[in-house]
Write a protein that holds these residues in place. Structure first.
Motif, mmCIF file in Angstrom:
data_model
loop_
_atom_site.group_PDB
_atom_site.id
_atom_site.type_symbol
_atom_site.label_atom_id
_atom_site.label_comp_id
_atom_site.label_asym_id
_atom_site.label_seq_id
_atom_site.Cartn_x
_atom_site.Cartn_y
_atom_site.Cartn_z
ATOM 1 N N VAL A 247 0.829 -1.165 0.049
ATOM 2 C CA VAL A 247 -0.057 0.005 0.036
ATOM 3 C C VAL A 247 0.902 1.184 -0.066
ATOM 4 N N VAL A 248 0.439 2.252 -0.660
ATOM 5 C CA VAL A 248 1.272 3.482 -0.762
ATOM 6 C C VAL A 248 0.182 4.620 -0.641
ATOM 7 N N GLY A 249 0.368 5.792 -0.228
ATOM 8 C CA GLY A 249 -0.520 6.899 -0.128
ATOM 9 C C GLY A 249 0.243 8.033 0.547
ATOM 10 N N ASN A 250 -0.725 9.265 0.470
ATOM 11 C CA ASN A 250 -0.225 10.200 1.347
ATOM 12 C C ASN A 250 -0.916 10.648 2.415
ATOM 13 N N GLU A 251 -1.516 9.686 3.026
ATOM 14 C CA GLU A 251 -2.520 9.978 4.440
ATOM 15 C C GLU A 251 -2.352 8.625 4.997
ATOM 16 N N ASP A 252 -2.878 8.434 6.291
ATOM 17 C CA ASP A 252 -2.815 7.376 6.963
ATOM 18 C C ASP A 252 -3.898 6.428 6.446
ATOM 19 N N GLY A 253 -3.918 5.159 6.850
ATOM 20 C CA GLY A 253 -4.809 4.342 6.343
ATOM 21 C C GLY A 253 -4.459 2.847 5.735
ATOM 22 N N ALA A 254 -2.956 2.681 5.964
ATOM 23 C CA ALA A 254 -2.526 1.762 5.378
ATOM 24 C C ALA A 254 -2.973 0.322 5.934
ATOM 25 N N HIS A 255 -3.386 0.171 7.185
ATOM 26 C CA HIS A 255 -3.868 -0.589 8.039
ATOM 27 C C HIS A 255 -5.270 -1.124 7.893
ATOM 28 N N HIS A 256 -6.090 0.158 7.487
ATOM 29 C CA HIS A 256 -7.179 -0.182 7.129
ATOM 30 C C HIS A 256 -7.603 -0.636 5.814
ATOM 31 N N VAL A 257 -6.691 -0.253 4.976
ATOM 32 C CA VAL A 257 -6.969 -0.720 3.525
ATOM 33 C C VAL A 257 -6.314 -2.194 3.378
ATOM 34 N N SER A 258 -5.298 -2.724 4.063
ATOM 35 C CA SER A 258 -4.733 -3.829 4.006
ATOM 36 C C SER A 258 -5.852 -4.822 4.658
ATOM 37 N N SER A 259 -6.297 -4.324 5.735
ATOM 38 C CA SER A 259 -7.374 -5.272 6.430
ATOM 39 C C SER A 259 -8.623 -5.609 5.446
ATOM 40 N N GLU A 260 -8.997 -4.589 4.923
ATOM 41 C CA GLU A 260 -10.202 -4.782 3.581
ATOM 42 C C GLU A 260 -9.429 -5.844 2.684
ATOM 43 N N ILE A 261 -8.469 -5.792 2.305
ATOM 44 C CA ILE A 261 -7.945 -6.565 1.271
ATOM 45 C C ILE A 261 -7.560 -8.133 2.044
ATOM 46 N N TYR A 262 -7.197 -8.119 2.965
ATOM 47 C CA TYR A 262 -6.687 -9.304 3.501
ATOM 48 C C TYR A 262 -8.034 -10.194 3.770
ATOM 49 N N GLN A 263 -9.104 -9.582 4.225
ATOM 50 C CA GLN A 263 -10.467 -10.462 4.658
ATOM 51 C C GLN A 263 -10.824 -10.883 3.346
ATOM 52 N N ALA A 264 -10.802 -10.068 2.186
ATOM 53 C CA ALA A 264 -11.336 -10.352 0.920
ATOM 54 C C ALA A 264 -10.636 -11.669 0.391
ATOM 55 N N LEU A 265 -9.081 -11.548 0.598
ATOM 56 C CA LEU A 265 -8.176 -12.463 -0.052
ATOM 57 C C LEU A 265 -8.621 -13.712 0.916
ATOM 58 N N ASN A 266 -8.644 -13.699 2.083
ATOM 59 C CA ASN A 266 -8.997 -14.899 2.982
ATOM 60 C C ASN A 266 -10.359 -15.492 2.701
ATOM 61 N N ASP A 267 -11.419 -14.757 2.450
ATOM 62 C CA ASP A 267 -12.694 -15.184 1.794
ATOM 63 C C ASP A 267 -12.465 -15.937 0.835
ATOM 64 N N LEU A 268 -11.552 -15.566 -0.184
ATOM 65 C CA LEU A 268 -11.493 -16.223 -1.378
ATOM 66 C C LEU A 268 -10.357 -17.390 -1.629
ATOM 67 N N GLY A 269 -10.059 -17.647 -0.246
ATOM 68 C CA GLY A 269 -9.299 -18.913 -0.218
ATOM 69 C C GLY A 269 -7.787 -18.710 -0.055
ATOM 70 N N PHE A 270 -7.214 -17.581 -0.129
ATOM 71 C CA PHE A 270 -5.725 -17.465 -0.044
ATOM 72 C C PHE A 270 -5.448 -17.631 1.463
ATOM 73 N N THR A 271 -4.142 -17.787 1.572
ATOM 74 C CA THR A 271 -3.595 -18.002 2.902
ATOM 75 C C THR A 271 -2.563 -16.814 3.065
ATOM 76 N N ILE A 272 -2.576 -16.032 4.132
ATOM 77 C CA ILE A 272 -2.071 -14.903 4.307
ATOM 78 C C ILE A 272 -0.767 -15.067 5.612
ATOM 79 N N PRO A 273 0.208 -14.881 5.201
ATOM 80 C CA PRO A 273 1.404 -15.268 5.987
ATOM 81 C C PRO A 273 1.559 -14.132 7.223
ATOM 82 N N ALA A 274 2.508 -14.396 8.113
ATOM 83 C CA ALA A 274 2.816 -13.383 8.987
ATOM 84 C C ALA A 274 3.349 -12.279 8.385
ATOM 85 N N ASN A 275 2.905 -10.906 8.893
ATOM 86 C CA ASN A 275 3.758 -9.906 8.394
ATOM 87 C C ASN A 275 3.753 -9.597 6.830
ATOM 88 N N ALA A 276 2.368 -9.896 6.355
ATOM 89 C CA ALA A 276 2.333 -9.937 4.812
ATOM 90 C C ALA A 276 1.919 -8.484 4.242
#
Length: 171
Positions: A91-120
């Motif tokens: 994630v890149v941006g000029n404002e805070d929100g990287a954790h929010h953005v990644s959490s949205e994407i992580y949850q979607a990827l998890n729902d889709l069957g992908f495996t998320i490693p530590a510190n991904a």
């Protein structure tokens, strides 16, 4: 010490016609089927997105929308087609929100069957309301380089484990 070699491919989704929808092929002119094939052929998927108004970019959201089809597609063992695939986020941006953005994407990827490693997650956010973009930096900050290294190392490790011992099926 043996070195492992990996090949990578960057696909700029904004350069492709990816029609809206939740199927693997939305018809004439849709370039998603070829991209989908590359995703499923890969062991690791890294979703990169800017932060726009505190949200993942629309192109990343479109890709997740299209991967919705994975929910109903199975391999020859009855598992979701993305099982055994590892995913991370950049994630890149000029404002805070990287954790929010990644959490949205992580949850979607998890729902889709992908495996998320530590510190991904690897991210850089500039000053809020600032004018400096990541691409304008003279040098990648060490903390970002370290995050990328950890993401790659952990994703590759998990991908090797899953390659050697896939998730069980219900068959």
């Amino acid at each position: 010490m043996s070195l492992n070699v990996a090949s990578t491919e960057t696909i700029w989704l904004a350069d492709h016609v990816i029609k809206p929808g939740v199927s693997s092929d939305e018809g004439d002119g849709d370039e998603w089927p070829a991209i989908r094939a590359k995703i499923l052929a890969a062991d690791i998927l890294i979703v990169g997105t800017p932060i726009w108004l505190g949200q993942p970019g629309s192109v990343a959201k479109r890709a997740l929308e299209r991967m919705d089809a994975f929910l109903e597609e199975t391999d020859d063992q009855g598992r979701m087609v993305s099982y055994g695939k590892v995913a991370g986020v950049a994630v890149v941006g000029n404002e805070d929100g990287a954790h929010h953005v990644s959490s949205e994407i992580y949850q979607a990827l998890n729902d889709l069957g992908f495996t998320i490693p530590a510190n991904a997650l690897a991210y850089w956010v500039g000053e809020a309301m600032g004018s400096t973009n990541f691409v304008d930096l003279e040098k990648t900050p060490e903390v970002v380089t370290s995050m990328v290294s950890t993401l790659v190392r952990n994703a590759a490790h998990l991908a090797r484990l899953l390659k050697n011992s896939q998730y069980p099926s219900d068959q």
